[in-house]
Design an enzyme around this catalytic site. Structure first.
Site, PDB file in Angstrom:
ATOM      1  CB  ILE A 101      -0.941  -0.015   1.229  1.00 22.61           C
ATOM      2  CG1 ILE A 101      -0.125  -0.137   2.534  1.00 22.61           C
ATOM      3  CG2 ILE A 101      -1.945  -1.156   1.132  1.00 22.61           C
ATOM      4  CD1 ILE A 101      -0.978  -0.036   3.809  1.00 22.61           C
ATOM      5  CG  HIS A 117      -4.169  -5.943   0.182  1.00 19.19           C
ATOM      6  ND1 HIS A 117      -3.216  -6.758   0.727  1.00 19.19           N
ATOM      7  CD2 HIS A 117      -5.161  -6.784  -0.218  1.00 19.19           C
ATOM      8  CE1 HIS A 117      -3.597  -8.023   0.657  1.00 19.19           C
ATOM      9  NE2 HIS A 117      -4.773  -8.072   0.078  1.00 19.19           N
ATOM     10  CB  CYS A 125     -15.232  12.337   2.453  1.00 12.11           C
ATOM     11  SG  CYS A 125     -16.651  12.612   3.542  1.00 12.11           S
ATOM     12  CB  CYS A 148     -19.108  17.161   3.874  1.00 13.57           C
ATOM     13  SG  CYS A 148     -18.709  15.423   4.157  1.00 13.57           S
ATOM     14  CB  SER A 187       4.109 -14.631   4.352  1.00 12.36           C
ATOM     15  OG  SER A 187       2.866 -13.953   4.412  1.00 12.36           O
TER      16      SER A 187
HETATM   17  P1  NAD Z   1       4.138 -10.633   5.097  1.00 15.78           P
HETATM   18  O1  NAD Z   1       4.738  -9.786   6.149  1.00 15.78           O
HETATM   19  O2  NAD Z   1       3.126 -11.628   5.505  1.00 15.78           O
HETATM   20  O3  NAD Z   1       5.305 -11.431   4.353  1.00 15.78           O
HETATM   21  C1  NAD Z   1       6.471 -10.833   3.917  1.00 15.78           C
HETATM   22  C2  NAD Z   1       7.377 -11.941   3.396  1.00 15.78           C
HETATM   23  O4  NAD Z   1       8.485 -11.340   2.753  1.00 15.78           O
HETATM   24  C3  NAD Z   1       7.929 -12.868   4.477  1.00 15.78           C
HETATM   25  O5  NAD Z   1       7.746 -14.200   4.060  1.00 15.78           O
HETATM   26  C4  NAD Z   1       9.421 -12.508   4.551  1.00 15.78           C
HETATM   27  O6  NAD Z   1      10.237 -13.627   4.823  1.00 15.78           O
HETATM   28  C5  NAD Z   1       9.674 -12.003   3.155  1.00 15.78           C
HETATM   29  N1  NAD Z   1      10.716 -10.992   3.052  1.00 15.78           N
HETATM   30  C6  NAD Z   1      10.960  -9.932   3.866  1.00 15.78           C
HETATM   31  N2  NAD Z   1      11.942  -9.160   3.380  1.00 15.78           N
HETATM   32  C7  NAD Z   1      12.350  -9.766   2.223  1.00 15.78           C
HETATM   33  C8  NAD Z   1      13.337  -9.468   1.250  1.00 15.78           C
HETATM   34  N3  NAD Z   1      14.119  -8.390   1.361  1.00 15.78           N
HETATM   35  N4  NAD Z   1      13.479 -10.304   0.186  1.00 15.78           N
HETATM   36  C9  NAD Z   1      12.703 -11.411   0.064  1.00 15.78           C
HETATM   37  N5  NAD Z   1      11.761 -11.751   0.967  1.00 15.78           N
HETATM   38  C10 NAD Z   1      11.571 -10.926   2.019  1.00 15.78           C
HETATM   39  O7  NAD Z   1       3.571  -9.650   3.975  1.00 15.78           O
HETATM   40  P2  NAD Z   1       2.587  -9.958   2.740  1.00 15.78           P
HETATM   41  O8  NAD Z   1       2.745 -11.351   2.283  1.00 15.78           O
HETATM   42  O9  NAD Z   1       2.727  -8.845   1.785  1.00 15.78           O
HETATM   43  O10 NAD Z   1       1.089  -9.897   3.314  1.00 15.78           O
HETATM   44  C11 NAD Z   1       0.659  -9.130   4.389  1.00 15.78           C
HETATM   45  C12 NAD Z   1      -0.018  -7.803   4.120  1.00 15.78           C
HETATM   46  O11 NAD Z   1       0.969  -6.854   4.398  1.00 15.78           O
HETATM   47  C13 NAD Z   1      -0.477  -7.368   2.802  1.00 15.78           C
HETATM   48  O12 NAD Z   1      -1.848  -7.363   2.849  1.00 15.78           O
HETATM   49  C14 NAD Z   1      -0.005  -5.889   2.655  1.00 15.78           C
HETATM   50  O13 NAD Z   1      -1.121  -5.086   2.375  1.00 15.78           O
HETATM   51  C15 NAD Z   1       0.526  -5.559   3.980  1.00 15.78           C
HETATM   52  N6  NAD Z   1       1.726  -4.733   4.177  1.00 15.78           N
HETATM   53  C16 NAD Z   1       2.158  -3.844   3.248  1.00 15.78           C
HETATM   54  C17 NAD Z   1       3.313  -3.115   3.478  1.00 15.78           C
HETATM   55  C18 NAD Z   1       3.758  -2.134   2.448  1.00 15.78           C
HETATM   56  O14 NAD Z   1       2.937  -1.547   1.752  1.00 15.78           O
HETATM   57  N7  NAD Z   1       5.073  -1.964   2.298  1.00 15.78           N
HETATM   58  C19 NAD Z   1       4.055  -3.313   4.651  1.00 15.78           C
HETATM   59  C20 NAD Z   1       3.576  -4.237   5.600  1.00 15.78           C
HETATM   60  C21 NAD Z   1       2.414  -4.961   5.331  1.00 15.78           C
END
Ligand code: NAD
Length: 236
Positions: A101, A117, A125, A148, A187
């Protein structure tokens, strides 16, 4: 592993229709914590704080934590974001599908980004639907309000809220049609986003992640490494 990376880079060279599907791990090298790693957000706050019911029942508290933990204003794209933008420019990569996001893919120059997401940069709003930028959230002292009187809500999908079906369907089509699917930095624990992997029926599915995922058995190549380093090594 070295052989796998070589094969992966060769597949990139051969491919004409690549799709990338990623998550929070793509932005950790930019300094944004993910959710489920040891140093992730869930080590600091309970998962329930990201639910629609928490938003409704504890609105002021939601905005306090959201501003503190979910908004990052001084971060920059990393090698993964830039390489994906370069691959799109070269005509090979057709879409980036992200669960993130943070808007970092667009900041790196990617154009066709499907945000499953939502985005912290879009806010609206709840009453009159007027659109707002990120400043409306950052500058509010408590719950952000529209002129508003309605509450300004981030266009971010919370738990218990549905995904935008049009975006999801588009993502399914891109994945079903691509000749190389790269999945990375996720993940694959959040549904329905994770099951998008199953829309791919080809034989070139590459998974790049630091830790194992429930979909590892479907991958043809698994690269256990940092996504910025792995993608950064691609020569377009
Ligand atoms: P998650 O935290 O569940 O998984 C992240 C995965 O990335 C883990 O398996 C981890 O081992 C791996 N990882 C971390 N750093 C890495 C790297 N440098 N290289 C390779 N792998 C790496 O996150 P997800 O699967 O995206 O799902 C969870 C939710 O997190 C999503 O819905 C998302 O909207 C939200 N989210 C978004 C942000 C963002 O916008 N940056 C940050 C945190 C969470």
């Amino acid at each position: 592993m070295a052989e796998d990376i070589k094969t992966f880079y060769k597949w990139i060279k051969d491919s004409k229709n690549i799709v990338f599907f990623g998550g929070a791990g793509v932005s950790t090298e930019s300094g944004i914590p993910d959710f489920r790693s040891d140093t992730g957000l869930y080590a600091q706050i309970p998962e329930v704080m990201l639910s629609h019911s928490f938003y409704e029942s504890s609105t002021a508290e939601f905005y306090r934590f959201y501003k503190d933990k979910m908004i990052f204003t001084d971060v920059k794209p990393n090698k993964a974001h830039y390489k994906l933008a370069e691959l799109e420019k070269s005509g090979k990569l057709k879409a980036v599908i992200t669960q993130n996001i943070d808007g970092l893919h667009q900041a790196a120059g990617s154009v066709n980004v499907l945000e499953l997401h939502g985005s912290v940069h879009r806010n609206y709003c709840r009453k009159c639907k007027k659109s707002y930028g990120l400043d409306s959230i950052i500058n509010a002292s408590s719950v952000p309000l529209c002129e508003c009187g309605g509450i300004i809500k981030p266009d971010v999908v919370l738990y218990e809220e549905p995904l935008d079906l049009a975006v999801y369907d588009k993502a399914v089509r891109y994945i079903a049609d691509c000749d190389l699917l790269i999945v990375g930095g996720t993940s694959l624990a959040v549904q329905p986003a994770a099951s998008l992997v199953m829309a791919y029926t080809g034989s070139r599915l590459v998974l790049i992640n630091i830790s194992p995922t429930p979909y590892d058995d479907y991958a043809y190549i698994i690269i256990k490494g940092k996504i910025g380093e792995v993608l950064g090594g691609i020569s377009c």
